[in-house]
Design an enzyme around this catalytic site. Structure first.
Site, short mmCIF file in Angstrom:
data_model
loop_
_atom_site.label_atom_id
_atom_site.label_comp_id
_atom_site.label_asym_id
_atom_site.label_seq_id
_atom_site.Cartn_x
_atom_site.Cartn_y
_atom_site.Cartn_z
N GLN A 174 25.51 0.58 152.88
CA GLN A 174 26.74 0.28 152.18
C GLN A 174 27.66 1.48 152.44
OE1 GLN A 174 23.76 0.95 148.63
NE2 GLN A 174 25.50 -0.05 147.77
N CYS A 209 24.83 -3.00 141.15
CA CYS A 209 24.95 -2.41 142.64
C CYS A 209 26.38 -1.77 142.76
CB CYS A 209 24.75 -3.50 143.50
SG CYS A 209 25.07 -2.92 145.28
N LEU A 210 26.50 -0.56 143.20
CA LEU A 210 27.73 -0.18 143.74
C LEU A 210 28.57 -0.74 144.66
CD1 LEU A 210 26.29 3.79 144.32
CD2 LEU A 210 27.73 2.95 142.23
N HIS A 262 15.58 -3.06 145.67
CA HIS A 262 17.19 -3.20 146.08
C HIS A 262 17.66 -2.46 147.22
CE1 HIS A 262 21.25 -3.65 143.78
NE2 HIS A 262 21.56 -2.65 144.95
NI NI Z 1 22.98 -1.79 145.87
#
Ligand code: NI
Length: 169
Positions: free
Chosen positions: A51, A93-94, A135
């Site tokens: 991410q 989710c970010l 996740h």
């Molecule tokens: Ni996430």
């Protein structure tokens, strides 16, 4: 303290399958520290290196609450063992801002991983912690939780995103 930029879907870098960590050095420790800073600032309960555009199998997590206090967890090259008790859980989710939905996750599992120094550990997880582990490992495999939605829910998500883009968010 350094804050890293969190990639947002549909950035193609979120789809890269991350490579195992083989070197445990100061650079890795800095990445992990920066990932914790970025996660707490967001705020979120987990963050995968994918991410923040680093394609390595590293994730940080803190599923602690007011009762338990902080429960910092570093996952390097994580693996899931003995997943059990699949159920529907609400997830966000970010990398997918302003959206939440229910997906199927295992409620119990065993985590096998290395810590920041390369030392192996195992732990039993259930509930939110088990969910967060699944996740974050999905992120390391280039997957997002919205991939798990039914076709109908995916349509709903795409429409919502299109609207947000038109508004310019
Ligand atoms: Ni996430």
């Amino acid at each position: 303290m350094a804050l890293l930029t969190i990639l947002h879907d549909p950035d193609p870098r979120l789809r890269i399958k991350a490579k195992p960590v083989t070197v445990f050095d100061a650079r890795l420790r800095t990445l992990i520290d920066d990932m914790f800073d970025t996660m707490y600032d967001a705020p979120g309960v987990g963050l995968a290196a994918t991410q923040v555009a680093v394609p390595l199998r590293v994730a940080v997590m803190d599923c602690g609450n007011e009762e338990t206090g902080a429960q910092k967890l570093v996952l390097v090259n994580p693996e899931i063992l003995d997943p059990a008790d699949k159920q529907e859980m609400e997830e966000g989710c970010l990398s997918v801002p302003d959206y939440k939905d229910k997906v199927q996750r295992f409620n119990r599992l065993r985590l096998k991983a290395l810590d920041a120094d390369g030392k192996p550990y195992e732990l039993e997880a259930e509930g939110l912690l088990a969910q967060a582990i699944q996740h974050e490992i999905d992120h390391l495999d280039g997957k997002l939780y919205i991939d798990l939605l039914s076709p109908l829910k995916r349509e709903r998500f795409k429409k919502k995103r299109l609207k947000a883009e038109k508004r310019g968010d």
